[in-house]
Design a protein around this motif. Sequence first.
Motif, PDB file in Angstrom:
ATOM      1  N   ILE A  16       0.669  -0.928   0.070  1.00  0.00           N
ATOM      2  CA  ILE A  16       0.309   0.096  -0.211  1.00  0.00           C
ATOM      3  C   ILE A  16       0.907   1.053   0.235  1.00  0.00           C
ATOM      4  N   PHE A  17       1.621   1.157   0.739  1.00  0.00           N
ATOM      5  CA  PHE A  17       3.084   2.225   0.996  1.00  0.00           C
ATOM      6  C   PHE A  17       3.183   2.606  -0.368  1.00  0.00           C
ATOM      7  N   PHE A  22       3.971   5.477  -5.553  1.00  0.00           N
ATOM      8  CA  PHE A  22       4.495   5.798  -6.779  1.00  0.00           C
ATOM      9  C   PHE A  22       3.087   6.882  -7.787  1.00  0.00           C
ATOM     10  N   SER A  23       1.779   6.756  -6.757  1.00  0.00           N
ATOM     11  CA  SER A  23       1.126   7.943  -7.270  1.00  0.00           C
ATOM     12  C   SER A  23       1.196   9.213  -7.166  1.00  0.00           C
ATOM     13  N   LYS A  24       1.106   9.629  -8.993  1.00  0.00           N
ATOM     14  CA  LYS A  24       1.527  11.270  -8.811  1.00  0.00           C
ATOM     15  C   LYS A  24       0.910  11.866  -8.387  1.00  0.00           C
ATOM     16  N   THR A  72      -7.552  12.499  -0.988  1.00  0.00           N
ATOM     17  CA  THR A  72      -6.680  11.821  -1.495  1.00  0.00           C
ATOM     18  C   THR A  72      -5.573  11.176  -0.464  1.00  0.00           C
ATOM     19  N   TYR A  73      -4.998  10.069  -0.472  1.00  0.00           N
ATOM     20  CA  TYR A  73      -3.834   9.592   0.446  1.00  0.00           C
ATOM     21  C   TYR A  73      -2.308   9.970  -0.745  1.00  0.00           C
ATOM     22  N   GLN A  74      -1.550  11.110   0.066  1.00  0.00           N
ATOM     23  CA  GLN A  74      -0.203  11.032  -0.724  1.00  0.00           C
ATOM     24  C   GLN A  74       1.159  10.760   0.520  1.00  0.00           C
ATOM     25  N   VAL A  83      12.717   8.278  -4.444  1.00  0.00           N
ATOM     26  CA  VAL A  83      11.662   6.912  -4.287  1.00  0.00           C
ATOM     27  C   VAL A  83      12.004   5.945  -3.692  1.00  0.00           C
ATOM     28  N   GLY A  84      13.557   4.902  -4.145  1.00  0.00           N
ATOM     29  CA  GLY A  84      14.032   4.774  -3.534  1.00  0.00           C
ATOM     30  C   GLY A  84      14.335   4.116  -2.560  1.00  0.00           C
ATOM     31  N   TYR A  85      14.916   4.800  -2.159  1.00  0.00           N
ATOM     32  CA  TYR A  85      15.302   5.551  -0.193  1.00  0.00           C
ATOM     33  C   TYR A  85      14.084   5.659   0.360  1.00  0.00           C
ATOM     34  N   LEU A  86      12.956   5.933  -0.216  1.00  0.00           N
ATOM     35  CA  LEU A  86      11.503   5.831   0.971  1.00  0.00           C
ATOM     36  C   LEU A  86      11.052   3.833   0.826  1.00  0.00           C
ATOM     37  N   ILE A  87      11.442   3.178  -0.016  1.00  0.00           N
ATOM     38  CA  ILE A  87      10.548   2.375  -0.203  1.00  0.00           C
ATOM     39  C   ILE A  87      11.436   1.797   0.708  1.00  0.00           C
ATOM     40  N   ASP A  88      12.938   1.348   0.022  1.00  0.00           N
ATOM     41  CA  ASP A  88      14.249   0.759   0.944  1.00  0.00           C
ATOM     42  C   ASP A  88      14.143   0.941   2.345  1.00  0.00           C
ATOM     43  N   TYR A  89      13.722   2.313   2.667  1.00  0.00           N
ATOM     44  CA  TYR A  89      13.881   2.426   3.848  1.00  0.00           C
ATOM     45  C   TYR A  89      12.666   2.252   4.802  1.00  0.00           C
TER      46      TYR A  89
END
Length: 501
Positions: A16-17, A22-24, A72-74, A83-89
């Motif tokens: 979900i995160f 990834f949603s604009k 909307t959730y943002q 994006v990579g930093y957010l997802i990996d952590y």
Amino acid sequence: MRNSFMGKKEQIKFEIFKTIVFSKSGLHFHELMKKYNLTKSTLSRYVHDLVKEVEETFSGTVQLIQNSQTGTYQIQTKEAYSVGYLIDYMHLFYVRKSGIFFILDTLLKKQYKSIEAMALDLHMSSSSVYKQLRLLKEMLIPFGGKISFDQLSSPLTGDEIGVRLFSFYSYWSVFKSTAYDNKNYPETWLQIKEFEQYFDHADSLSESQQSKLRFIQLITLRRALWQKNYITLSDEFLADIAYFDNKELEILPLLKKHLTKEQYQKERALLLYGVRGLIYNLDSPETKKKIVEQYQYSSLEIAKSTANLMDEIKKEFNVTYSEEGYYTFYFYLIILLIYIKHVDIDISGYYRNGLSFHSIIDYDDTNEETFQKITQIIQQQAFYPKIKRQALSGVLPILSLTIYSGIYLNKKAGSLSICVIFNDNLILADGIKKIILDVYNQERIIFTNDVMLADLVISDSYEIMNPQTEHFYFDERLNPEQWGKMIDMINQLLYQALFSN
């Protein structure tokens, strides 16, 4: 990812995160309900948890919010995070929370006489430790590894190469390029300068490449020096990987100092072969060519198998190999064929996004037929019956995708024929051509004056042309949207041209 160290609940929240990241413009609550097939109450709990967990993970610099105007959730950040930093952590946060990797990490660092002793040390119940160990044992099976509490130097036993691969993929899938807690090991064990200097691109390795090299070095030193677990390589395996050691430079001097000469040579040979299959682009094209040529001039059976397979691919798909394309294809193919011959472990469970053919950029019905032909060719190879049954479902997709990529590397790209006619401002037509050539590869764009021969006509007037020819009606030269729409159309047509030949 099949072999995830997260619990099921954490996996869903993590997905979900990622979807929100990834949603604009953000996602509505009902969109998330539909996508993940969750009830309103369940999703509400997950979102409530996510808000707190995002806050905790990033110490308040990143927040999950609901836009008051759009609903909307943002994701809102106080700093410019990738994006990579957010997802990996966020992934690391959930892995640590689940506990299973915590058990694995502890097993790799300490030795216990029993499960009860381990539970006592970790302040966990024996039943919880038993549960996590059962899951770990299942994950170790494809790698030929086991967990034992006998009086051994390491609780992870079994096939040594398999245990090391399992350790590498586990640590990489969890930490990737994020920070790893090194307090249990000598600081020098994670200093990779000497190791990376062996490779051509040492001065330009990215953080992820360095992280992979660091984990490989750490695992090797820990298994060989600390836990006295040494690899066993057959003479044939050593001969098959010998040409990846193509420099006199010393690597991992600690190994050389503490191991016998024979054991050090085995560790060195495996490392210099293995890193080429685990880390992208360590070598220059010249080094890859040198390695390939050494295999070509050798009498090794694995070299003949690689060349024969490439010849069959060439005939079946009418491929014309370029010099660079041939050496690149051969280089990666022989790495994989050596792996299949001597290691043959299914590691597909550690691909976060799976190995589906449908994920490739140009997949369509034609490519489905291509993959069927590739599979048939693989099944006709002498090595195919020797692939272990339990590894086949993972090995075959990787080999098929490698072969497909080799075909594409040597595939002649299509081109797009464009006719530009502008009647209102004559010089503007040449200006449009100039802009197109500034944006696109000039080898892919062909300008023609014949409307009937063009794939695309750009004009400010109606034109009579072939039914299959596309027409972009360009009549507002001062409107930026017109230029953008023109580029979008060229993108679409050029994409089709590139992947249809």
